[in-house]
Every structure is written in C-alpha cells, then in structure tokens.
Design a protein around this motif. Sequence first.
Motif, mmCIF file in Angstrom:
data_model
loop_
_atom_site.group_PDB
_atom_site.id
_atom_site.type_symbol
_atom_site.label_atom_id
_atom_site.label_comp_id
_atom_site.label_asym_id
_atom_site.label_seq_id
_atom_site.Cartn_x
_atom_site.Cartn_y
_atom_site.Cartn_z
ATOM 1 N N ILE A 1 9.167 -10.219 129.156
ATOM 2 C CA ILE A 1 8.711 -10.363 127.771
ATOM 3 C C ILE A 1 7.420 -9.571 127.578
ATOM 4 O O ILE A 1 7.280 -8.809 126.618
ATOM 5 C CB ILE A 1 8.520 -11.849 127.400
ATOM 6 C CG1 ILE A 1 9.874 -12.567 127.373
ATOM 7 C CG2 ILE A 1 7.805 -11.984 126.054
ATOM 8 C CD1 ILE A 1 9.781 -14.081 127.299
ATOM 9 N N ALA A 2 6.481 -9.731 128.516
ATOM 10 C CA ALA A 2 5.196 -9.029 128.409
ATOM 11 C C ALA A 2 5.372 -7.513 128.430
ATOM 12 O O ALA A 2 4.665 -6.785 127.730
ATOM 13 C CB ALA A 2 4.266 -9.467 129.540
ATOM 14 N N ALA A 3 6.328 -7.039 129.207
ATOM 15 C CA ALA A 3 6.567 -5.598 129.312
ATOM 16 C C ALA A 3 7.370 -5.046 128.141
ATOM 17 O O ALA A 3 7.521 -3.845 128.004
ATOM 18 C CB ALA A 3 7.289 -5.284 130.621
ATOM 19 N N GLY A 4 7.898 -5.928 127.307
ATOM 20 C CA GLY A 4 8.678 -5.477 126.164
ATOM 21 C C GLY A 4 10.147 -5.252 126.474
ATOM 22 O O GLY A 4 10.902 -4.791 125.621
ATOM 23 N N SER A 5 10.572 -5.579 127.698
ATOM 24 C CA SER A 5 11.993 -5.439 128.057
ATOM 25 C C SER A 5 12.846 -6.481 127.354
ATOM 26 O O SER A 5 14.024 -6.257 127.098
ATOM 27 C CB SER A 5 12.180 -5.557 129.568
ATOM 28 O OG SER A 5 11.505 -4.512 130.217
ATOM 29 N N ASP B 1 -2.989 -5.363 122.789
ATOM 30 C CA ASP B 1 -1.852 -5.715 123.646
ATOM 31 C C ASP B 1 -0.932 -4.518 123.825
ATOM 32 O O ASP B 1 -0.466 -4.238 124.926
ATOM 33 C CB ASP B 1 -1.046 -6.871 123.044
ATOM 34 C CG ASP B 1 -1.802 -8.185 123.006
ATOM 35 O OD1 ASP B 1 -2.729 -8.376 123.813
ATOM 36 O OD2 ASP B 1 -1.460 -9.022 122.158
ATOM 37 N N ALA B 2 -0.654 -3.819 122.742
ATOM 38 C CA ALA B 2 0.234 -2.651 122.799
ATOM 39 C C ALA B 2 -0.385 -1.563 123.671
ATOM 40 O O ALA B 2 0.319 -0.907 124.447
ATOM 41 C CB ALA B 2 0.510 -2.129 121.394
ATOM 42 N N THR B 3 -1.694 -1.373 123.572
ATOM 43 C CA THR B 3 -2.368 -0.362 124.387
ATOM 44 C C THR B 3 -2.285 -0.720 125.863
ATOM 45 O O THR B 3 -1.971 0.130 126.700
ATOM 46 C CB THR B 3 -3.853 -0.230 123.963
ATOM 47 O OG1 THR B 3 -3.896 0.188 122.601
ATOM 48 C CG2 THR B 3 -4.591 0.768 124.834
ATOM 49 N N VAL B 4 -2.536 -1.976 126.191
ATOM 50 C CA VAL B 4 -2.471 -2.412 127.587
ATOM 51 C C VAL B 4 -1.049 -2.281 128.113
ATOM 52 O O VAL B 4 -0.833 -1.861 129.254
ATOM 53 C CB VAL B 4 -3.011 -3.859 127.741
ATOM 54 C CG1 VAL B 4 -2.751 -4.390 129.137
ATOM 55 C CG2 VAL B 4 -4.497 -3.895 127.415
ATOM 56 N N ARG B 5 -0.058 -2.606 127.291
ATOM 57 C CA ARG B 5 1.347 -2.472 127.710
ATOM 58 C C ARG B 5 1.669 -1.011 128.024
ATOM 59 O O ARG B 5 2.303 -0.706 129.036
ATOM 60 C CB ARG B 5 2.279 -3.013 126.628
ATOM 61 C CG ARG B 5 3.734 -3.030 127.077
ATOM 62 C CD ARG B 5 4.665 -3.687 126.079
ATOM 63 N NE ARG B 5 4.342 -5.095 125.920
ATOM 64 C CZ ARG B 5 3.794 -5.619 124.834
ATOM 65 N NH1 ARG B 5 3.525 -4.877 123.788
ATOM 66 N NH2 ARG B 5 3.535 -6.912 124.771
ATOM 67 N N ALA C 1 0.101 -0.095 131.290
ATOM 68 C CA ALA C 1 0.849 -0.676 132.412
ATOM 69 C C ALA C 1 2.085 0.162 132.720
ATOM 70 O O ALA C 1 2.377 0.448 133.888
ATOM 71 C CB ALA C 1 1.246 -2.118 132.105
ATOM 72 N N HIS C 2 2.809 0.585 131.683
ATOM 73 C CA HIS C 2 3.991 1.434 131.889
ATOM 74 C C HIS C 2 3.589 2.762 132.521
ATOM 75 O O HIS C 2 4.260 3.260 133.430
ATOM 76 C CB HIS C 2 4.721 1.670 130.560
ATOM 77 C CG HIS C 2 5.563 0.513 130.119
ATOM 78 N ND1 HIS C 2 6.817 0.264 130.620
ATOM 79 C CD2 HIS C 2 5.317 -0.478 129.230
ATOM 80 C CE1 HIS C 2 7.318 -0.818 130.063
ATOM 81 N NE2 HIS C 2 6.419 -1.294 129.210
ATOM 82 N N THR C 3 2.488 3.330 132.051
ATOM 83 C CA THR C 3 2.006 4.596 132.605
ATOM 84 C C THR C 3 1.619 4.424 134.063
ATOM 85 O O THR C 3 1.967 5.248 134.921
ATOM 86 C CB THR C 3 0.800 5.121 131.795
ATOM 87 O OG1 THR C 3 1.218 5.314 130.445
ATOM 88 C CG2 THR C 3 0.260 6.413 132.360
#
Length: 126
Positions: free
Chosen positions: A27-31, A87-91, A94-96
């Motif tokens: 959920i946190a990762a947007g998956s 939150d979107a920036t941190v996500r 994290a993906h990067t």
Amino acid sequence: MSPTVVLNLRSAVPPYEQIRSQIAGLIAAGSLTPESRLPTVRDLASDLGVAVGTVQRAYRELEAEGHVRSRRRHGTTVAPATDTNEDATVRRLAHTFVGSARQSGLSDAAILDLVRGTLATPVTEK
C-alpha cells in the motif's frame, strides 16, 4: 490483489505480521491503490497455507492502522489515500533508491538490510 504475499514459515516473525507488513508495504509503495480489493480471508489463508485466524488478525491490524477497510458484503479494500505531496516525493525517492540498488547488483535482502541498518542509526543533523 495482483502483488503477492509470501510467507517464510521458518522466520521468527509470526505469519500474521509477515502478512500485515507486506500488505502495508504494498500500500505504501502504491502497488495496492485505494479501493483495491484484498483477497477474502479464506482465499488468502488457503493460498498461504495458514489458518483463517492468522489472516483475520493481519487484516484487523491493517484496519486498526487505517490501511484497509472491511465491510460486510464488500470485503476488505485499501482505504482511501491521504497522501501529501511529501508522501509522494518520499515514495518516488524510495522507488529510485530500490531501482538504483538493484542496478548496482544488490539483492532485495541486502537492500532490506541496508534500510533496516539505516533506520537503526541515529539521525545526525548537519
């Protein structure tokens, strides 16, 4: 739910906590996006080879944390997003980070060890 939950039954971490933390991470990762339906308790328990009560506990804890909503006849769904721009920036960061770490040849286990070690290190301000 297309992303999968995988249990390590030899782990010292209880199965319900493995389920809870993996779903919270997805959920946190947007998956898993808001309103995504999670598998029924019975289906996930059957898929993972655990007792129904194990999955029920994980879902209850996810609901208590505000990650999911459970409603009769509607099942369990991901709660609506309350993201901020931060939150979107941190996500994205994290993906990067994960992409860069994998390109550098680190395994997922090594990436997790690195993150855990970083979290355990006191933050020093510059």
